[in-house]
Design a protein around this motif. Structure first.
Motif, PDB file in Angstrom:
ATOM      1  N   THR A 183       1.063  -1.244   0.038  1.00 29.34           N
ATOM      2  CA  THR A 183       0.003  -0.063  -0.025  1.00 29.34           C
ATOM      3  C   THR A 183       0.608   1.189  -0.080  1.00 29.34           C
ATOM      4  OG1 THR A 183      -1.903  -1.074   1.234  1.00 29.34           O
ATOM      5  CG2 THR A 183      -1.708   1.189   1.424  1.00 29.34           C
ATOM      6  N   ARG A 184       0.382   2.080  -0.513  1.00 31.33           N
ATOM      7  CA  ARG A 184       1.106   3.373  -0.772  1.00 31.33           C
ATOM      8  C   ARG A 184       0.568   4.667  -0.372  1.00 31.33           C
ATOM      9  NH1 ARG A 184       5.471   0.716  -0.900  1.00 31.33           N
ATOM     10  NH2 ARG A 184       5.967  -0.639  -2.787  1.00 31.33           N
ATOM     11  N   ILE A 185       1.272   5.712   0.122  1.00 26.41           N
ATOM     12  CA  ILE A 185       0.508   7.012   0.377  1.00 26.41           C
ATOM     13  C   ILE A 185      -0.425   7.546  -0.724  1.00 26.41           C
ATOM     14  CG2 ILE A 185       0.925   9.385   0.881  1.00 26.41           C
ATOM     15  CD1 ILE A 185       3.495   8.350   2.210  1.00 26.41           C
ATOM     16  N   PRO A 186      -1.619   7.685  -0.765  1.00 21.64           N
ATOM     17  CA  PRO A 186      -2.301   8.065  -1.802  1.00 21.64           C
ATOM     18  C   PRO A 186      -2.233   9.719  -2.212  1.00 21.64           C
ATOM     19  CG  PRO A 186      -3.778   8.047  -0.141  1.00 21.64           C
ATOM     20  CD  PRO A 186      -2.373   7.710   0.449  1.00 21.64           C
ATOM     21  N   LEU A 187      -2.605  10.009  -3.507  1.00 25.59           N
ATOM     22  CA  LEU A 187      -2.871  11.300  -3.930  1.00 25.59           C
ATOM     23  C   LEU A 187      -4.260  11.840  -3.575  1.00 25.59           C
ATOM     24  CD1 LEU A 187      -0.972  11.378  -7.493  1.00 25.59           C
ATOM     25  CD2 LEU A 187      -0.380  12.570  -5.382  1.00 25.59           C
ATOM     26  N   LEU A 188      -4.554  12.904  -3.352  1.00 21.28           N
ATOM     27  CA  LEU A 188      -5.821  13.314  -3.050  1.00 21.28           C
ATOM     28  C   LEU A 188      -6.718  12.915  -4.410  1.00 21.28           C
ATOM     29  CD1 LEU A 188      -8.393  14.850  -1.853  1.00 21.28           C
ATOM     30  CD2 LEU A 188      -6.984  17.037  -2.741  1.00 21.28           C
ATOM     31  N   THR A 189      -6.178  13.099  -5.595  1.00 22.89           N
ATOM     32  CA  THR A 189      -6.933  12.755  -6.707  1.00 22.89           C
ATOM     33  C   THR A 189      -7.327  11.214  -6.809  1.00 22.89           C
ATOM     34  OG1 THR A 189      -4.643  12.280  -7.815  1.00 22.89           O
ATOM     35  CG2 THR A 189      -5.620  14.569  -8.181  1.00 22.89           C
ATOM     36  N   ALA A 190      -6.563  10.272  -6.099  1.00 26.44           N
ATOM     37  CA  ALA A 190      -7.062   9.093  -6.137  1.00 26.44           C
ATOM     38  C   ALA A 190      -8.451   8.701  -5.373  1.00 26.44           C
ATOM     39  CB  ALA A 190      -5.943   8.089  -5.490  1.00 26.44           C
ATOM     40  N   LEU A 191      -8.551   9.665  -4.240  1.00 27.60           N
ATOM     41  CA  LEU A 191      -9.756   9.450  -3.407  1.00 27.60           C
ATOM     42  C   LEU A 191     -10.802  10.267  -3.942  1.00 27.60           C
ATOM     43  CD1 LEU A 191     -11.182   8.924  -0.852  1.00 27.60           C
ATOM     44  CD2 LEU A 191     -10.258  11.075   0.184  1.00 27.60           C
ATOM     45  N   LEU A 192     -10.821  11.236  -4.814  1.00 23.96           N
ATOM     46  CA  LEU A 192     -11.503  12.048  -5.411  1.00 23.96           C
ATOM     47  C   LEU A 192     -12.214  11.168  -6.552  1.00 23.96           C
ATOM     48  CD1 LEU A 192     -10.075  15.770  -5.758  1.00 23.96           C
ATOM     49  CD2 LEU A 192     -11.796  14.754  -4.125  1.00 23.96           C
ATOM     50  N   LYS A 193     -11.264  10.453  -7.128  1.00 22.82           N
ATOM     51  CA  LYS A 193     -11.886   9.557  -8.061  1.00 22.82           C
ATOM     52  C   LYS A 193     -12.745   8.312  -7.619  1.00 22.82           C
ATOM     53  CE  LYS A 193      -8.180  10.108 -11.616  1.00 22.82           C
ATOM     54  NZ  LYS A 193      -6.853   9.509 -12.287  1.00 22.82           N
ATOM     55  N   LEU A 194     -12.288   7.997  -6.598  1.00 19.49           N
ATOM     56  CA  LEU A 194     -13.059   6.841  -5.978  1.00 19.49           C
ATOM     57  C   LEU A 194     -14.560   7.172  -5.388  1.00 19.49           C
ATOM     58  CD1 LEU A 194     -13.312   4.202  -4.326  1.00 19.49           C
ATOM     59  CD2 LEU A 194     -12.547   5.215  -2.314  1.00 19.49           C
ATOM     60  N   ALA A 195     -14.399   8.594  -5.204  1.00 18.48           N
ATOM     61  CA  ALA A 195     -15.741   9.275  -4.539  1.00 18.48           C
ATOM     62  C   ALA A 195     -16.645   9.477  -5.704  1.00 18.48           C
ATOM     63  CB  ALA A 195     -15.354  10.602  -3.591  1.00 18.48           C
ATOM     64  N   GLU A 196     -16.090   9.931  -6.881  1.00 13.89           N
ATOM     65  CA  GLU A 196     -16.846  10.166  -8.153  1.00 13.89           C
ATOM     66  C   GLU A 196     -17.632   8.962  -8.528  1.00 13.89           C
ATOM     67  OE1 GLU A 196     -14.234  13.386 -10.501  1.00 13.89           O
ATOM     68  OE2 GLU A 196     -13.995  11.297 -11.012  1.00 13.89           O
ATOM     69  N   ARG A 197     -17.158   7.810  -8.131  1.00 13.19           N
ATOM     70  CA  ARG A 197     -17.848   6.547  -8.489  1.00 13.19           C
ATOM     71  C   ARG A 197     -18.765   5.967  -7.366  1.00 13.19           C
ATOM     72  NH1 ARG A 197     -12.220   5.286  -9.343  1.00 13.19           N
ATOM     73  NH2 ARG A 197     -12.498   3.765  -7.844  1.00 13.19           N
ATOM     74  N   SER A 198     -19.156   6.747  -6.197  1.00 10.13           N
ATOM     75  CA  SER A 198     -19.851   6.326  -5.128  1.00 10.13           C
ATOM     76  C   SER A 198     -20.668   7.617  -4.890  1.00 10.13           C
ATOM     77  CB  SER A 198     -19.217   6.003  -3.953  1.00 10.13           C
ATOM     78  OG  SER A 198     -18.301   6.861  -3.370  1.00 10.13           O
ATOM     79  N   ASP A 199     -21.350   7.492  -3.919  1.00  9.26           N
ATOM     80  CA  ASP A 199     -22.266   8.741  -3.258  1.00  9.26           C
ATOM     81  C   ASP A 199     -21.479   9.062  -1.863  1.00  9.26           C
ATOM     82  OD1 ASP A 199     -24.581  10.175  -3.374  1.00  9.26           O
ATOM     83  OD2 ASP A 199     -25.357   9.182  -1.623  1.00  9.26           O
TER      84      ASP A 199
END
Length: 523
Positions: A94-110
């Motif tokens: 597991t790596r330190i994530p970028l904010l953009t990775a979390l935002l992409k996950l959130a775009e696919r969910s509610d």
């Protein structure tokens, strides 16, 4: 009332990482709280501490130097470090994530991404980058501010962004914020008065202050870990509560999920995949995981990989009956004996659930599976030595192996006391069992309540009630039910009684695993 996951589901997963965020989505949290920081080359990453030492290590697990901070290295350099291994072996890589990775996950969910007020300490240039990332995403985003001036700044830069305020609260401050935010939905956060919030200097949640907040805004209460704290937050009128993951949003299923079953792909089981699934549906289970044996102690002597690959393929191909949830699993036995073989098996298929089991121990002359040992021929001292090695092997497995659920903790007793009626007590191993329970809680590994002994000569759960109670007392809450069925008719064996026991002991949820994420459902 909605739930917010503090740094993701940080009680079970490495904090501020994609596994913790993905778990929050699957477990039904409405908000994910996270901490933005910037690397030397201007990348916005998610990390609470400036120093990497607490949550990261080298690829080999070595500790990092105290002076290594995220601000002094590039993101490429940050990717050299492991951000999951400190939690458990299953998170290695597991790596330190970028904010953009979390935002992409959130775009696919509610889910809403809530960015902590740490952004206020960023430079103007860094804040500009952060605001632009928020402006471009299609995800729902909220920013937390600790001062009125910060609210004004965010409001100007991101007029549509949801605002959360967690600074000093007074009636005059609330009125000033209300004038700025007007018709927008916004939150005011107050700390619940607990030992964990003793350091908080601003006024904590009280009935009068909460009532004043709710005249103008929605109310958030942090940070909760116990059911009694959740009830206190409800009484105060909380609209949103923050938890590290020990409290779950309510999710209901119309039945149980059997998290431990075997098919014809296990050497000691009978029943096709279709037959097991039909039996589960007939017993009104809502799901089952087929977790055929991979006994790695035999790697090198026989092919332990192909049957598991075949089982994984077979469960994926089963279509009927619907809507039964059919999960692909594997029971890894003695993975610490042959770690290379275990890794090869786990990399060969996409599993929903990995069980960790000890079916044989490294005791000279008795390394065959304990189900095949004639314990009537062993002296009491030999049995005591056998059990001591069993628990030691289990501790090693917990520390070194990749799995989700610890299975049938006291399984040798099914043969020692059940089949051979030796009457051995495990209270002399209380220290070993206590260490095991503490470590699986720390690592986010679930404890299985195995019901295969019910209806047999053993006639008890594995582990038995006192151990399950101790797990609860220590703060454990991840519980799965497993029948360990080796024939279709044993699927779901004794689940109603087991669930009643767990409810009496104070457990609120049961869990099953999907894509190796613990999914709760209420008992």
């Amino acid at each position: 009332m909605k739930f917010q996951a503090h740094r993701g589901v940080s009680s079970e997963y490495p904090e501020n990482t994609l596994p913790a965020f993905e778990a929050a989505v699957m477990q039904g949290y409405a908000y994910i709280e996270t901490d933005p920081r910037f690397t030397k080359d201007g990348q916005c990453v998610l990390l609470h501490d400036s120093a990497l030492r607490r949550t990261c290590c080298t690829e080999s697990g070595a500790q990092l130097p105290e002076g290594l901070t995220i601000e002094t290295i590039s993101y490429e350099e940050a990717l050299r470090y492991d951000a999951g291994l400190h939690k458990a072996c299953k998170f290695k890589g597991t790596r330190i994530p970028l904010l953009t990775a979390l935002l992409k996950l959130a775009e696919r969910s509610d889910v809403t991404v809530k960015i902590d007020n740490r952004f206020e300490k960023c430079s103007d240039a860094q804040q500009k980058v952060l605001f632009e990332l928020v402006r471009r995403t299609k995800a729902k985003v909220a920013l937390t501010c600790s001062a009125v001036d910060s609210v004004k700044r965010v409001r100007k830069a991101l007029p549509d962004c949801e605002i959360h305020y967690d600074g000093p609260v007074s009636e005059s401050v609330i009125e000033e914020l209300a004038a700025i935010l007007r018709d927008s939905a916004w939150y005011v956060w107050l700390a619940l008065d607990t030992p964990r919030t003793a350091w908080v200097k601003v006024p904590k949640a009280s009935p009068a202050l909460c009532a004043a907040v709710k005249q103008y805004a929605k109310l958030g209460i942090w940070i909760l870990t116990e059911e009694k704290e959740l009830q206190a937050a409800r009484a105060l009128g909380a609209d949103l509560i923050e938890t590290d993951g020990r409290l779950k949003p309510e999710q209901h299923l119309p039945g149980f999920v059997d998290c431990h079953t075997h098919s014809e792909f296990s050497h000691d089981a009978k029943g096709s995949m279709q037959g097991i699934c039909r039996a589960a549906a007939q017993k009104r289970l809502v799901g089952l995981a087929v977790t055929d044996h991979c006994d790695t102690e035999f790697a090198g002597q026989q092919d332990v990989k192909s049957p598991i690959e075949a089982a994984a393929k077979a469960i994926r191909e089963v279509r009927e009956p619907e809507p039964l949830l059919k999960l692909c699993g594997v029971e890894m036995g003695e993975a610490m004996w042959q770690p290379g073989a275990a890794r090869e098996v786990l990399s060969a298929a996409s599993y929903d659930e990995v069980l960790g089991s000890v079916h044989a121990v490294r005791m000279a002359g008795y390394t065959l599976p304990y189900s095949a040992i004639d314990f009537s021929r062993l002296s009491e001292k030999e049995i005591e030595a056998f059990l001591a090695i069993y628990f030691a092997d289990m501790e090693e497995m917990i520390e070194t192996c990749d799995f989700d659920v610890l299975t049938h903790l006291t399984c040798p007793l099914r043969y020692i006391n059940g089949k051979y009626q030796r009457g051995m007590a495990v209270n002399r191993y209380e220290a070993e069992i206590e260490r095991i329970l503490r470590r699986i809680i720390q690592k986010g590994i679930a404890l299985e309540v195995n019901t295969s002994g019910i209806g047999s000569l053993y006639g008890d759960y594995m582990p038995h009630e006192s151990i399950i109670r101790r797990y609860r007392e220590l703060g454990g809450y991840l519980i799965t039910l497993g029948s360990d069925a080796h024939t279709p008719e044993r699927v779901g064996n004794g689940f109603e009684a087991a669930a009643a026991l767990l409810k009496r002991l104070g457990f609120k949820n049961l869990y099953y695993y999907q894509r190796r994420i613990a999914v709760p459902y209420q008992i």
